[in-house]
Design a protein around this motif. Sequence first.
Motif, PDB file in Angstrom:
ATOM      1  N   VAL A 354      55.411  43.743  57.792  1.00 31.66           N
ATOM      2  CA  VAL A 354      54.305  42.867  56.593  1.00 31.66           C
ATOM      3  C   VAL A 354      53.024  42.610  57.352  1.00 31.66           C
ATOM      4  O   VAL A 354      52.916  41.814  57.837  1.00 31.66           O
ATOM      5  CB  VAL A 354      54.801  41.842  55.769  1.00 31.66           C
ATOM      6  N   VAL A 355      52.194  42.731  55.699  1.00 30.94           N
ATOM      7  CA  VAL A 355      51.072  42.351  56.624  1.00 30.94           C
ATOM      8  C   VAL A 355      50.835  40.855  56.130  1.00 30.94           C
ATOM      9  O   VAL A 355      50.434  41.324  54.609  1.00 30.94           O
ATOM     10  CB  VAL A 355      49.135  43.287  55.634  1.00 30.94           C
ATOM     11  N   HIS A 356      50.402  40.059  56.839  1.00 31.21           N
ATOM     12  CA  HIS A 356      49.880  38.650  56.230  1.00 31.21           C
ATOM     13  C   HIS A 356      49.675  38.380  54.810  1.00 31.21           C
ATOM     14  O   HIS A 356      50.113  36.982  54.504  1.00 31.21           O
ATOM     15  CB  HIS A 356      50.537  37.969  57.424  1.00 31.21           C
ATOM     16  N   GLY A 357      48.757  38.719  54.704  1.00 31.78           N
ATOM     17  CA  GLY A 357      47.194  38.257  53.758  1.00 31.78           C
ATOM     18  C   GLY A 357      47.840  39.025  52.614  1.00 31.78           C
ATOM     19  O   GLY A 357      46.589  38.713  51.682  1.00 31.78           O
ATOM     20  N   THR A 358      48.538  40.376  52.586  1.00 39.36           N
ATOM     21  CA  THR A 358      49.028  41.070  51.170  1.00 39.36           C
ATOM     22  C   THR A 358      49.741  40.949  50.412  1.00 39.36           C
ATOM     23  O   THR A 358      51.236  39.886  51.235  1.00 39.36           O
ATOM     24  CB  THR A 358      48.204  42.142  51.046  1.00 39.36           C
ATOM     25  N   ASP A 359      49.784  41.054  49.986  1.00 37.65           N
ATOM     26  CA  ASP A 359      52.025  40.912  48.516  1.00 37.65           C
ATOM     27  C   ASP A 359      52.070  42.253  48.896  1.00 37.65           C
ATOM     28  O   ASP A 359      51.797  43.197  49.728  1.00 37.65           O
ATOM     29  CB  ASP A 359      51.341  41.710  46.919  1.00 37.65           C
TER      30      ASP A 359
END
Length: 539
Positions: A354-359
């Motif tokens: 998961v790219v943590h700044g995105t949904d």
Amino acid sequence: MEHTKPSYYITTPIYYVNARPHLGTAYCTIMADVEARFQRACGRDVKFLTGMDEHGEKVAEAAEKNGFASPQAWCDSMEPAFRDLWQTLNISNDDFIRTTQPRHIAGVQKFLQVLLDRGYIYKDAYDGWYCRPDETYFTETQVRHHEEARRAAGEEPADPEHPLCPDCDRPLERIQEESWFFKLSAFEQPLLDFYEANPGFIQPETRKNEVVSFVKGGLKDLSISRSTFDWGVPFPFDEKHVAYVWVDALINYLTALGYGSDDESEFSYRWPAQVHVVGKDIIRFHCVIWPALLMAAGLPLPEKVFVHGFLTVRNEETGKVEKMSKSRGNAIAPEEVLELLGVDAYRYYFMSDVVHGTDAPISWGRMRQVYNADLANSWGNLVSRTLNMSAKYFDGCAPERPASWSEPSALRDACDGIFERYAACMQTMDYSGAAAEVLAIVSAANHYIEDMAPWALAKDPEKADELALVIWNLLEVIRIAAELYDPFMPSISAEVRRRLSLDPAPTRDLEAACRWGGLAGGAPVEKGDPLFPRLVDEK
């Protein structure tokens, strides 16, 4: 007490107790835990805080709905649900605060008194829109802009008597009551100046732009009390009013350090926090209201607010991708994922994929894919093959560190600079990037096995020294990878170190631990059971 290490204070939001924790709350908590473990491994004195938000109208309603004698009894019944899950997920929090604890109430009342004494709160009448499920106030302008956006998207107009919430699209209520107000409008320019002077305060950058735009749109004074119910912290100078739930909740970051107590030494040592980890739905509270409140109280602001996106699922009825939340009724229970993956793989999947700044859409299929590719076939396979060969070819022990250990090799080159690359990602909570750096040296080691064919070397007595170097190189990569994987998968990393006859506890000097040549060798090794048995059956 004399502190010899630099403090690192990291927090999650405190979670609402109107329902059990779900995948989204666990996701945020693991994010903070990974950073806390990394900072400890770098030698910092970490304070990692999480807890429960127990006040507010929704909590009182949940208690009544579930047949409890009081809101406090309901909150007490929910505490094990959070504590037990955090223990299951190997969360290393140092403190667990509850907003009904006397230490918190004392701190909130002190903070409110400071705001009054400094002239930043006043009593007036409130007349405006209120979202009961989110316990959030909205201005006429915010409601109007949301309705205009809905119309532009071709959606049906909302009922003018109950317009829809700009955050959750559920009907708003008109609230009219006496209230204490915070002079938020006085901090519009100070906040903008602060954002400009501290560009790293809000991360990632896209979230900062959102906050700056909101503040530039104008700030209005904020209602911070309720008088129509009493489940909250009473104002010390007006007991008819209790603190609005978000003001109450935000102050937990101070009260957990002893703010408002007889001994504020920990508060003096640890505040300001290095990072608040929050979801994007509460960004305005943490990046606008909280810093304004701190400015008003004359306190320093936290160094960073890291804003993560939502875990999303597809609504089978509407086909829309929605935020996963308890209030929407679409939350996946963490126990379901734990049953499939186990604890360490659970942690790894959500932090690495998961790219943590995105949904991030959640998929059972993707969970299985990441588990099998990264963990079963790569990391687990490397450990299993290498320890098996070490035991087989060296009488159950790791080979002694060869004299030629420092000579150039594919694996030494792969590990060169690994700490710097990994740490650069971890410092910005780019966990997928950090995990990819570790997986790269693991993959290099798996390729090295195929290239060097130690099973062939073992057949030639004249190549005994070369075989020892090959196996030692592989074990050295495993040792380094176990330290780097520790914030993600602490139990598995401890087990790998144990199988290498190393101290199972994680390092407190990660940079030194990543230097090539740390494995002395000569100690017994244990192959053990597979760390990550392949997943075959469909969920």
